[in-house]
Motif scaffolding. Structure first.
Motif, short mmCIF file in Angstrom:
data_model
loop_
_atom_site.label_atom_id
_atom_site.label_comp_id
_atom_site.label_asym_id
_atom_site.label_seq_id
_atom_site.Cartn_x
_atom_site.Cartn_y
_atom_site.Cartn_z
N TYR A 173 0.73 39.55 3.00
CA TYR A 173 0.50 38.10 3.07
C TYR A 173 -0.98 37.80 2.85
O TYR A 173 -1.36 36.96 2.03
CB TYR A 173 0.98 37.59 4.43
N PHE A 174 -1.83 38.52 3.58
CA PHE A 174 -3.27 38.26 3.46
C PHE A 174 -3.83 38.79 2.13
O PHE A 174 -4.75 38.21 1.58
CB PHE A 174 -4.01 38.88 4.65
N GLU A 175 -3.25 39.89 1.65
CA GLU A 175 -3.70 40.41 0.34
C GLU A 175 -3.41 39.39 -0.75
O GLU A 175 -4.21 39.20 -1.66
CB GLU A 175 -2.99 41.74 0.04
N GLU A 176 -2.25 38.73 -0.64
CA GLU A 176 -1.89 37.70 -1.62
C GLU A 176 -2.89 36.55 -1.56
O GLU A 176 -3.31 36.02 -2.59
CB GLU A 176 -0.48 37.20 -1.31
N LEU A 177 -3.29 36.20 -0.36
CA LEU A 177 -4.28 35.11 -0.21
C LEU A 177 -5.65 35.54 -0.73
O LEU A 177 -6.34 34.76 -1.39
CB LEU A 177 -4.41 34.72 1.26
N ALA A 178 -6.02 36.79 -0.44
CA ALA A 178 -7.33 37.28 -0.88
C ALA A 178 -7.42 37.32 -2.40
O ALA A 178 -8.50 37.18 -2.97
CB ALA A 178 -7.60 38.66 -0.29
N ALA A 179 -6.26 37.49 -3.04
CA ALA A 179 -6.25 37.54 -4.51
C ALA A 179 -6.47 36.15 -5.11
O ALA A 179 -6.82 36.02 -6.28
CB ALA A 179 -4.94 38.12 -5.01
N VAL A 180 -6.27 35.11 -4.31
CA VAL A 180 -6.39 33.74 -4.81
C VAL A 180 -7.85 33.34 -5.01
O VAL A 180 -8.20 32.65 -5.96
CB VAL A 180 -5.70 32.76 -3.82
N SER A 181 -8.73 33.78 -4.11
CA SER A 181 -10.13 33.37 -4.20
C SER A 181 -11.07 34.51 -3.83
O SER A 181 -10.79 35.28 -2.89
CB SER A 181 -10.37 32.19 -3.24
N LYS A 182 -12.17 34.58 -4.57
CA LYS A 182 -13.16 35.62 -4.25
C LYS A 182 -13.94 35.27 -2.99
O LYS A 182 -14.66 36.10 -2.44
CB LYS A 182 -14.13 35.78 -5.43
N GLN A 183 -13.81 34.02 -2.55
CA GLN A 183 -14.51 33.60 -1.33
C GLN A 183 -13.86 34.20 -0.08
O GLN A 183 -14.45 34.18 0.99
CB GLN A 183 -14.48 32.07 -1.21
N LEU A 184 -12.63 34.66 -0.23
CA LEU A 184 -11.93 35.21 0.93
C LEU A 184 -11.98 36.73 0.89
O LEU A 184 -11.50 37.36 -0.05
CB LEU A 184 -10.46 34.76 0.95
N LYS A 185 -12.60 37.31 1.93
CA LYS A 185 -12.71 38.77 2.01
C LYS A 185 -11.78 39.25 3.12
O LYS A 185 -11.73 38.64 4.19
CB LYS A 185 -14.16 39.14 2.31
N LEU A 186 -11.08 40.32 2.85
CA LEU A 186 -10.13 40.84 3.82
C LEU A 186 -10.58 42.21 4.29
O LEU A 186 -10.97 43.05 3.49
CB LEU A 186 -8.75 40.93 3.16
N GLU A 187 -10.56 42.43 5.60
CA GLU A 187 -10.89 43.78 6.10
C GLU A 187 -9.91 44.17 7.20
O GLU A 187 -9.48 43.33 7.99
CB GLU A 187 -12.34 43.84 6.60
N GLN A 188 -9.52 45.44 7.17
CA GLN A 188 -8.58 45.94 8.16
C GLN A 188 -9.32 46.87 9.10
O GLN A 188 -9.89 47.88 8.67
CB GLN A 188 -7.42 46.65 7.45
N LEU A 189 -9.33 46.51 10.37
CA LEU A 189 -10.13 47.25 11.34
C LEU A 189 -9.28 47.66 12.54
O LEU A 189 -8.29 46.99 12.86
CB LEU A 189 -11.30 46.38 11.84
N ASP A 190 -9.72 48.71 13.18
CA ASP A 190 -9.10 49.13 14.43
C ASP A 190 -10.15 48.88 15.53
O ASP A 190 -11.30 49.30 15.37
CB ASP A 190 -8.74 50.61 14.32
N LYS A 191 -9.74 48.21 16.59
CA LYS A 191 -10.73 47.86 17.62
C LYS A 191 -11.40 49.12 18.20
O LYS A 191 -12.60 49.13 18.43
CB LYS A 191 -10.05 47.08 18.75
N ALA A 192 -10.58 50.17 18.37
CA ALA A 192 -11.13 51.39 18.95
C ALA A 192 -12.16 52.05 18.03
O ALA A 192 -13.15 52.59 18.48
CB ALA A 192 -10.00 52.38 19.24
N ALA A 193 -11.90 51.95 16.73
CA ALA A 193 -12.81 52.59 15.78
C ALA A 193 -13.98 51.70 15.39
O ALA A 193 -14.97 52.18 14.86
CB ALA A 193 -12.03 53.00 14.52
N ASN A 194 -13.85 50.40 15.63
CA ASN A 194 -14.92 49.47 15.24
C ASN A 194 -15.32 48.57 16.41
O ASN A 194 -15.16 47.35 16.36
CB ASN A 194 -14.45 48.58 14.06
N PRO A 195 -15.81 49.18 17.49
CA PRO A 195 -16.12 48.37 18.70
C PRO A 195 -17.21 47.33 18.45
O PRO A 195 -17.18 46.26 19.05
CB PRO A 195 -16.57 49.42 19.72
N LYS A 196 -18.14 47.64 17.52
CA LYS A 196 -19.25 46.71 17.28
C LYS A 196 -18.73 45.41 16.67
O LYS A 196 -19.01 44.31 17.16
CB LYS A 196 -20.28 47.37 16.36
N GLN A 197 -17.90 45.55 15.61
CA GLN A 197 -17.34 44.36 14.97
C GLN A 197 -16.45 43.60 15.95
O GLN A 197 -16.45 42.37 15.97
CB GLN A 197 -16.51 44.72 13.74
N ALA A 198 -15.68 44.36 16.76
CA ALA A 198 -14.78 43.71 17.72
C ALA A 198 -15.59 42.87 18.71
O ALA A 198 -15.20 41.75 19.06
CB ALA A 198 -13.96 44.77 18.45
#
Lengths: 606, 241
Positions: free
Chosen positions: A213-238
């Protein structure tokens, strides 16, 4: 020739490296000694084989010469590991690209060295005790190992590319999760970069369901960036995005963050996923649009945005809906200056069902506001104690209001199964206009509801050149019930189609500065009340379309993709027939066929 | 190519000359039908695409099991009966032996998959199914059949006991299936690798929902190719081990 020390050392070095990386990893004190031990074992393996080769002669030397490149490859791979391992001081100052490249080379080199080496050593072992060594056997085993290693490297690379450049072909007509046209439009019109972060643990079903669903949206506009994160592996971003647990979708423009909580359990998330498209629209609005202010006039018995005792005529749902569109709702009465001037920060002014008269100065302020380009949503109500005396305002809008309650014998909602239901009108008659664009697209299945509505008409001699379009009309056969008995009185009442809502465009001010205001007027304040908004998708869509038109924005819409599927309709008897027919019928048929063929073969054989 | 087809034909004919082929297909269809009624249609589900999704989910398990069980005898039986030597001495390469054997069991499982088409017919008649959804589900089942028969062929090449080959195949198959759950407890970047290697949850689930991912096609093709290459290497060990 039997010398198991070098291959044993080689395998031991791999095991030590694996333990150091997987069981301890960066930050553990045991990692470095294990890595050093692994490196030592690898060096010893290479040295042992090298020394044996140097000392050997003839056939043995040629055989060992075949083995040495594999040991050397393993040794070089370890050198690369020392460079690219996480936290290695050797990699300081090098770019990320260089590190990624060296990691890939490390894995490739290790694979290309280890597989041929293991197969060649196995082959060598099988020649133990032979009078002479067969180089051909060793050569073939090396080739087999090399082909396996190369094929594995090719397959891994292909899968890496396939995973990162995946194409999805959805072959269904009914899709349980797909961006609606309105959401795609909002994304297409993004004016600033937005990042959507999906916080999920690895191998999570909910993430698998929402990622396309989000990949389809991200393909619509370059302004939308999609990232897949795991809270345990990315505590700083979380921490930065204020994510407390996995199962959260965060929208961020760098400063503002909005999150949608879905959870990580697919069975629990299913109900939330059905609303995901609508929720996302609301959150996108909050992140992308500056906050707007909707004023609700008070002091004349208007409907309340904070109703007591769950009043079905209240405007709580409307207020919540406006909040999701990033509106701040404020009251506007005499205290706030209604009798002088509409506040400058007003994006929109609602006048919902005033039950008492609105004084002239208040109406003047509203008239000035709308003439100067303001947006007004006026909802009138025939069930009033006193006439609100809104004629000056209505005249400016080129409208006149008839408070006779409309009724219809059949085109109404069944509520009490009584004659009173006749005034609860349902209509799907919409005029094609910018303020009903999505509503009109909905087709005949979408109805709007009006409970005890009056009607609107165009003023013959209007004060302004207001451009009036009646956007919602009642079904043919409606009458204005003048005697209050909700029965059609042929002599006094006339059947026809009545105007229930109008969109008004005022001309630009004469001084030429700015644009003319807009107003949406309806003859029934219940049209946006809690009772109706909670059940009628048509009214919700009409509200969204009207707001969009009032604000003159294409981006704003609340159209939501709804889950549709066809239910299986079958009776118990049919079930039985299908069960025996499908579960037992065909298998028995195939078995009988097999038996018949075998019998025929036996007959022909005899 | 003709040698591959010849071997495949010989294997398939052996299946259908005796009653075994018919019994196996009938038994598989019976089990598939029972699962369809008990699980896909049961449990109060009544939406067409949901029932179809459940059907594909359970069918994939049946197809996977059939793939392993039918291919476990391919080379193990030849080795046990000593007839593998005959194949070695024939003017055909190891690749042709492996591909011919695999093709026979793959086609056999495909026959079962195609014959099961009558089960979703009930959904077509009483509900509404998009042909694209059916196509994607069956494409997924055929890819699963290709991969599991290849795994079975590899395991069959490693031993002369059918049962051992079957158990080995089942272990490899289950390992690939459980990668999904292992990925949940693994740390990065291994978790991503494990999740990607998961046989069903990562790659087959989209097929059940009517979506085809190119990565899933590449994954199943890779498992098939690597397993068959592995089987070929195992056969070639006779020359150097």
């Amino acid at each position: 020739m039997r010398n198991l020390v070098p291959p044993s050392l080689y395998i031991a070095s791999l095991v030590l490296l694996l333990i150091g990386e997987r069981m301890f990893g960066p930050g553990y004190s045991a990692r470095l000694p294990l890595a050093l031990a692994a490196g030592g074992a690898m060096t010893a393996a290479l040295a042992a084989r090298g020394m044996r080769w140097r000392a050997a002669s003839g056939e043995t030397r040629r055989v060992l010469a075949r083995l040495l490149p594999s040991y050397l490859g393993g040794f070089l791979a370890f050198g690369l590991y020392a460079f690219c391992a996480e936290g290695s001081p050797l990699s300081e100052g090098f770019s990320d690209e260089a590190l990624v490249l060296s990691k890939i080379t490390f894995f490739g080199l290790l694979l290309l060295s280890t597989l041929p080496l293991l197969l060649m050593e196995t082959s060598l072992l099988s020649m133990y005790g032979a009078r002479r060594l067969e180089t051909r056997r060793l050569f073939e085993s090396g080739q087999a190992g090399l082909s396996l290693a190369l094929a594995s490297a090719l397959v891994i690379s292909l899968n890496y590319l396939a995973n990162h450049h995946d194409s999805r072909y959805d072959l269904r007509t009914l899709k349980d999760l797909q961006p609606s046209a309105a959401t795609s439009e909002m994304v297409r019109n993004l004016s600033k970069p937005i990042t959507i972060s999906l916080f999920f643990p690895p191998a999570n079903e909910v993430e698998e369901m929402i990622a396309p669903y989000f990949e389809e949206l991200a393909a619509v506009s370059k302004q939308l960036k999609l990232e897949q994160l795991d809270k345990a592996a990315n505590p700083k971003q979380a921490r930065e995005l204020r994510v407390r647990k996995n199962g959260t979708v965060v929208l961020s423009d760098g400063e503002n963050h909005e999150s949608i909580s879905l959870g990580t359990d697919s069975s629990r998330a299913r109900s939330k996923l059905k609303k995901l498209d609508g929720d996302l629209q609301g959150k996108l609005n909050k992140v992308t649009r500056s906050q707007r202010i909707a004023y609700f006039t008070v002091g004349h018995g208007e409907r309340s945005t904070a109703p007591k005792d769950k009043d079905p005529g209240g405007l709580k749902s409307l207020k919540e809906g406006l909040k999701t569109l990033n509106y701040k709702v404020k009251n506007l009465g005499v205290k706030q200056g209604l009798s002088e001037q509409i506040p400058e920060d007003a994006t929109l002014v609602f006048v919902v069902g005033p039950k008492g008269p609105m004084i002239e100065s208040e109406q003047d302020a509203l008239i000035r506001y709308v003439r100067d380009g303001g947006a007004l949503f006026l909802l009138l109500d025939p069930e009033v104690d006193k006439d609100p005396e809104l004629d000056p305002l209505l005249q400016t809008l080129g409208l006149q209001y008839d408070s006779g309650v409309l009724a219809h014998e059949t085109k109404h909602v069944t509520r009490d199964r009584a004659i009173s239901d006749r005034s609860f009108l349902a209509t799907n008659r919409f005029t094609t206009h910018a303020s009903t664009s999505n509503l009109a697209k909905g087709g005949p299945r979408i109805f709007t509801l009006f409970d005890e509505s009056g009607s609107l008409n165009k003023l013959e001699k209007a004060e302004t050149d207001a451009e009036v379009t009646f956007t919602v009309r009642s079904a043919a056969g409606t009458w204005a019930d003048l005697d209050g008995n909700l029965s059609y009185d042929k002599a006094a009442e006339t059947k026809g189609s009545f105007n229930l809502a109008a969109s008004v465009q005022l001309p630009a001010p004469e001084d030429g500065e700015g644009v003319g205001g807009r107003a949406v007027v309806t003859a029934d304040a219940d049209a946006l009340a809690d009772l109706i908004l909670s059940v009628s998708m048509g009214n919700r869509q009409w509200l969204a379309d009207s707001l969009r038109w009032l604000e003159d924005e294409v981006k704003l819409s609340a159209q939501v993709a709804e889950l549709e599927d066809v239910a299986l309709v079958h009776t118990r008897d049919e079930d039985k027939a299908w069960f025996y027919g499908t579960s037992l019928g065909l298998p028995l048929l195939i078995l009988s066929w097999g038996l018949a063929l075998r019998a025929r073969r036996r007959r022909s054989a005899s | 190519m003709s040698s591959i087809v010849l071997i495949a034909k010989r294997e398939l004919r052996a299946h259908f000359k005796s009653l075994i082929g018919y019994v196996v297909i009938a038994a598989l269809l019976l089990l598939d039908g029972l699962m369809f009624h008990a699980y896909a249609l049961g449990d109060g589900k009544n939406l067409s695409s949901e029932v179809l999704r459940e059907f594909f989910y359970y069918s994939s398990g049946m197809t996977g099991a059939a793939g392993i069980l039918l291919s476990m005898r391919l080379l193990a039986e030849e080795r046990r009966e000593g007839t593998l030597v005959l194949l070695y001495t024939a003017p055909i390469s190891d690749w042709q032996i492996v591909l011919g054997k695999w093709l026979s069991s793959f086609l056999f499982v495909c026959l079962f998959v195609v014959l099961s088409l009558y089960l979703p017919l009930m959904i077509v008649i009483h509900g509404s199914v998009h042909p694209g959804h059916l196509f994607s589900g069956y494409l997924g089942l055929i890819l699963v059949a290709a991969a599991t028969t290849a795994i079975g062929t590899l395991c069959s090449s490693m031993t002369s006991h059918q049962l051992v080959a079957g158990i080995l195949g089942a272990v490899v198959f289950l390992l690939l299936v459980t990668m999904w759950f292992t990925a949940r407890i693994a740390s990065p970047p291994l978790d991503e690798l494990l999740a990607y290697s998961a046989f069903f949850d990562k790659h087959f689930q989209p097929f059940t929902r009517g979506a085809i991912h190119t990565r899933a096609i590449v994954y199943y093709a890779s498992v098939t190719f690597l397993s068959l290459l592995g089987a070929r290497v195992v056969l070639s060990t006779r020359r150097w081990r």
